[in-house]
Write a protein that holds these residues in place. Structure first.
Motif, PDB file in Angstrom:
ATOM      1  N   LYS A  22     -43.963  70.743 -11.863  1.00  0.00           N
ATOM      2  CA  LYS A  22     -45.437  71.503 -12.054  1.00  0.00           C
ATOM      3  C   LYS A  22     -45.530  72.309 -11.215  1.00  0.00           C
ATOM      4  CE  LYS A  22     -50.754  69.702 -13.415  1.00  0.00           C
ATOM      5  NZ  LYS A  22     -50.599  69.805 -14.566  1.00  0.00           N
ATOM      6  N   GLY A  23     -46.330  73.479 -12.186  1.00  0.00           N
ATOM      7  CA  GLY A  23     -46.310  74.815 -11.127  1.00  0.00           C
ATOM      8  C   GLY A  23     -45.902  76.116 -10.999  1.00  0.00           C
ATOM      9  N   TYR A  24     -44.401  75.720 -11.223  1.00  0.00           N
ATOM     10  CA  TYR A  24     -43.146  76.324 -11.202  1.00  0.00           C
ATOM     11  C   TYR A  24     -42.873  77.400 -12.695  1.00  0.00           C
ATOM     12  CZ  TYR A  24     -41.040  72.747  -8.176  1.00  0.00           C
ATOM     13  OH  TYR A  24     -40.911  72.626  -6.663  1.00  0.00           O
ATOM     14  N   GLY A  26     -41.397  79.692 -16.034  1.00  0.00           N
ATOM     15  CA  GLY A  26     -39.742  79.902 -16.591  1.00  0.00           C
ATOM     16  C   GLY A  26     -39.580  78.648 -16.880  1.00  0.00           C
ATOM     17  N   ARG A  27     -38.611  77.707 -17.869  1.00  0.00           N
ATOM     18  CA  ARG A  27     -37.735  76.804 -18.001  1.00  0.00           C
ATOM     19  C   ARG A  27     -37.707  75.551 -16.632  1.00  0.00           C
ATOM     20  NH1 ARG A  27     -32.613  76.687 -20.840  1.00  0.00           N
ATOM     21  NH2 ARG A  27     -32.238  77.983 -19.166  1.00  0.00           N
ATOM     22  N   ARG A  28     -37.927  76.230 -15.428  1.00  0.00           N
ATOM     23  CA  ARG A  28     -38.386  75.415 -14.817  1.00  0.00           C
ATOM     24  C   ARG A  28     -38.895  74.274 -14.549  1.00  0.00           C
ATOM     25  NH1 ARG A  28     -35.955  78.043  -9.788  1.00  0.00           N
ATOM     26  NH2 ARG A  28     -36.652  77.169  -8.960  1.00  0.00           N
ATOM     27  N   LYS A  29     -40.290  74.657 -15.338  1.00  0.00           N
ATOM     28  CA  LYS A  29     -41.107  73.555 -15.044  1.00  0.00           C
ATOM     29  C   LYS A  29     -41.221  72.982 -16.110  1.00  0.00           C
ATOM     30  CE  LYS A  29     -44.481  76.556 -18.236  1.00  0.00           C
ATOM     31  NZ  LYS A  29     -43.776  77.571 -17.609  1.00  0.00           N
ATOM     32  N   ASN A  30     -40.653  72.895 -17.106  1.00  0.00           N
ATOM     33  CA  ASN A  30     -40.380  71.893 -18.684  1.00  0.00           C
ATOM     34  C   ASN A  30     -38.997  71.290 -19.576  1.00  0.00           C
ATOM     35  OD1 ASN A  30     -39.823  74.549 -19.666  1.00  0.00           O
ATOM     36  ND2 ASN A  30     -41.920  74.954 -20.601  1.00  0.00           N
ATOM     37  N   THR A  31     -38.362  72.490 -18.496  1.00  0.00           N
ATOM     38  CA  THR A  31     -36.308  71.648 -18.481  1.00  0.00           C
ATOM     39  C   THR A  31     -36.361  70.682 -17.495  1.00  0.00           C
ATOM     40  OG1 THR A  31     -36.282  73.332 -19.804  1.00  0.00           O
ATOM     41  CG2 THR A  31     -33.976  72.743 -19.706  1.00  0.00           C
ATOM     42  N   ILE A  32     -35.643  68.865 -17.736  1.00  0.00           N
ATOM     43  CA  ILE A  32     -34.910  68.469 -17.084  1.00  0.00           C
ATOM     44  C   ILE A  32     -34.290  68.345 -15.938  1.00  0.00           C
ATOM     45  CG2 ILE A  32     -34.130  66.743 -18.545  1.00  0.00           C
ATOM     46  CD1 ILE A  32     -36.286  65.798 -16.029  1.00  0.00           C
ATOM     47  N   ARG A  33     -33.240  69.253 -16.782  1.00  0.00           N
ATOM     48  CA  ARG A  33     -32.333  69.867 -16.218  1.00  0.00           C
ATOM     49  C   ARG A  33     -32.498  70.443 -14.476  1.00  0.00           C
ATOM     50  NH1 ARG A  33     -26.716  70.329 -20.074  1.00  0.00           N
ATOM     51  NH2 ARG A  33     -26.143  68.170 -20.326  1.00  0.00           N
ATOM     52  N   ILE A  34     -32.703  71.189 -15.298  1.00  0.00           N
ATOM     53  CA  ILE A  34     -33.133  72.915 -14.854  1.00  0.00           C
ATOM     54  C   ILE A  34     -34.221  73.019 -13.580  1.00  0.00           C
ATOM     55  CG2 ILE A  34     -34.169  75.283 -14.465  1.00  0.00           C
ATOM     56  CD1 ILE A  34     -32.532  75.654 -17.447  1.00  0.00           C
ATOM     57  N   ALA A  35     -35.335  71.322 -14.064  1.00  0.00           N
ATOM     58  CA  ALA A  35     -36.438  71.282 -13.089  1.00  0.00           C
ATOM     59  C   ALA A  35     -36.141  69.789 -11.930  1.00  0.00           C
ATOM     60  CB  ALA A  35     -37.550  70.352 -13.808  1.00  0.00           C
ATOM     61  N   GLN A  37     -32.737  70.662 -10.462  1.00  0.00           N
ATOM     62  CA  GLN A  37     -32.478  71.000  -9.866  1.00  0.00           C
ATOM     63  C   GLN A  37     -33.723  71.849  -8.985  1.00  0.00           C
ATOM     64  OE1 GLN A  37     -29.888  73.765 -11.395  1.00  0.00           O
ATOM     65  NE2 GLN A  37     -28.815  73.017 -12.052  1.00  0.00           N
ATOM     66  N   ALA A  38     -34.398  72.609  -9.627  1.00  0.00           N
ATOM     67  CA  ALA A  38     -35.798  72.722  -8.480  1.00  0.00           C
ATOM     68  C   ALA A  38     -36.750  72.614  -8.238  1.00  0.00           C
ATOM     69  CB  ALA A  38     -36.730  73.646  -9.416  1.00  0.00           C
ATOM     70  N   VAL A  39     -36.669  71.025  -8.480  1.00  0.00           N
ATOM     71  CA  VAL A  39     -36.824  69.971  -6.969  1.00  0.00           C
ATOM     72  C   VAL A  39     -36.326  69.174  -6.238  1.00  0.00           C
ATOM     73  CG1 VAL A  39     -38.009  67.527  -7.365  1.00  0.00           C
ATOM     74  CG2 VAL A  39     -38.743  68.986  -9.310  1.00  0.00           C
ATOM     75  N   GLU A  40     -35.391  69.840  -6.173  1.00  0.00           N
ATOM     76  CA  GLU A  40     -33.968  69.312  -5.180  1.00  0.00           C
ATOM     77  C   GLU A  40     -34.072  69.868  -4.591  1.00  0.00           C
ATOM     78  OE1 GLU A  40     -31.004  67.399  -3.321  1.00  0.00           O
ATOM     79  OE2 GLU A  40     -32.269  66.184  -4.935  1.00  0.00           O
ATOM     80  N   LYS A  41     -34.179  71.535  -4.546  1.00  0.00           N
ATOM     81  CA  LYS A  41     -33.939  72.840  -4.032  1.00  0.00           C
ATOM     82  C   LYS A  41     -35.184  73.130  -3.527  1.00  0.00           C
ATOM     83  CE  LYS A  41     -31.844  76.282  -1.860  1.00  0.00           C
ATOM     84  NZ  LYS A  41     -30.025  75.345  -1.444  1.00  0.00           N
ATOM     85  N   ALA A  42     -36.477  72.406  -3.420  1.00  0.00           N
ATOM     86  CA  ALA A  42     -38.108  72.520  -3.355  1.00  0.00           C
ATOM     87  C   ALA A  42     -37.936  71.198  -2.459  1.00  0.00           C
ATOM     88  CB  ALA A  42     -38.811  72.517  -4.398  1.00  0.00           C
ATOM     89  N   GLY A  43     -36.940  70.337  -1.688  1.00  0.00           N
ATOM     90  CA  GLY A  43     -37.062  69.413  -1.132  1.00  0.00           C
ATOM     91  C   GLY A  43     -35.971  69.831   0.159  1.00  0.00           C
ATOM     92  N   GLN A  44     -35.760  70.250   0.153  1.00  0.00           N
ATOM     93  CA  GLN A  44     -34.660  71.101   1.090  1.00  0.00           C
ATOM     94  C   GLN A  44     -35.011  71.843   1.791  1.00  0.00           C
ATOM     95  OE1 GLN A  44     -30.573  72.123  -0.867  1.00  0.00           O
ATOM     96  NE2 GLN A  44     -30.040  70.061  -1.836  1.00  0.00           N
ATOM     97  N   TYR A  45     -35.820  72.437   0.755  1.00  0.00           N
ATOM     98  CA  TYR A  45     -36.496  73.820   1.889  1.00  0.00           C
ATOM     99  C   TYR A  45     -37.373  73.032   2.310  1.00  0.00           C
ATOM    100  CZ  TYR A  45     -34.449  77.643  -1.090  1.00  0.00           C
ATOM    101  OH  TYR A  45     -33.582  78.885  -1.626  1.00  0.00           O
ATOM    102  N   ALA A  46     -38.596  72.363   2.317  1.00  0.00           N
ATOM    103  CA  ALA A  46     -39.555  71.391   2.366  1.00  0.00           C
ATOM    104  C   ALA A  46     -38.654  70.692   3.887  1.00  0.00           C
ATOM    105  CB  ALA A  46     -40.288  70.351   1.999  1.00  0.00           C
ATOM    106  N   TYR A  47     -37.781  70.253   3.781  1.00  0.00           N
ATOM    107  CA  TYR A  47     -37.144  69.501   4.951  1.00  0.00           C
ATOM    108  C   TYR A  47     -37.343  70.047   5.998  1.00  0.00           C
ATOM    109  CZ  TYR A  47     -34.446  66.515   7.518  1.00  0.00           C
ATOM    110  OH  TYR A  47     -33.067  65.555   8.612  1.00  0.00           O
ATOM    111  N   ARG A  48     -35.920  71.378   5.650  1.00  0.00           N
ATOM    112  CA  ARG A  48     -35.434  72.054   6.698  1.00  0.00           C
ATOM    113  C   ARG A  48     -36.875  73.141   7.182  1.00  0.00           C
ATOM    114  NH1 ARG A  48     -33.814  77.839   4.070  1.00  0.00           N
ATOM    115  NH2 ARG A  48     -36.289  78.067   4.431  1.00  0.00           N
TER     116      ARG A  48
END
Length: 121
Positions: A22-24, A26-35, A37-48
């Motif tokens: 939520k809040g991403y 373009g399609r990162r917020k409403n298309t499951i495949r892209i979302a 990937q975006a959530v996974e990457k966000a988790g990696q950034y948060a961990y780092r």
């Protein structure tokens, strides 16, 4: 035997991912495949960045202590050596806070550290 339908499970999984996206933009917020990937990457950034934050704050504390100690005529490394010899068990976070907000107390700590240093021959 009736077949097992998994619509509710899939919808719940998708909803969880899309809620996290939520809040991403373009399609990162409403298309499951892209979302996903975006959530996974966000988790990696948060961990780092949870690790990086610790490094950044330690560096900030060292800079603040160094600036305050140089005004007293010592370098950071000399001061830390004196602190160890004097047996002062304050961490860098507390010393940086004292240097910023309690100048008199920090000056007393610097005096103790100076006194504990061996005299140069």
């Amino acid at each position: 035997m009736s077949r097992i339908k998994r619509g509710t499970t899939t919808r719940a999984k998708h909803k969880r991912i899309l809620d996290q996206a939520k809040g991403y933009y373009g399609r990162r917020k409403n298309t499951i495949r892209i979302a996903r990937q975006a959530v996974e990457k966000a988790g990696q950034y948060a961990y780092r960045d949870r690790k990086v934050k610790k490094r950044s704050f330690r560096a900030l504390w060292i800079q603040r202590i160094n600036a305050a100690v140089r005004a007293e005529g010592l370098t950071y490394s000399q001061f830390m050596h004196g602190v160890k010899l004097a047996g002062i068990e304050l961490d860098r976070k507390v010393m940086a806070d004292l240097a910023m907000n309690e100048g008199g107390v920090f000056t007393a700590i610097v005096a103790q550290a100076k006194a504990a240093l061996p005299k140069a021959a």
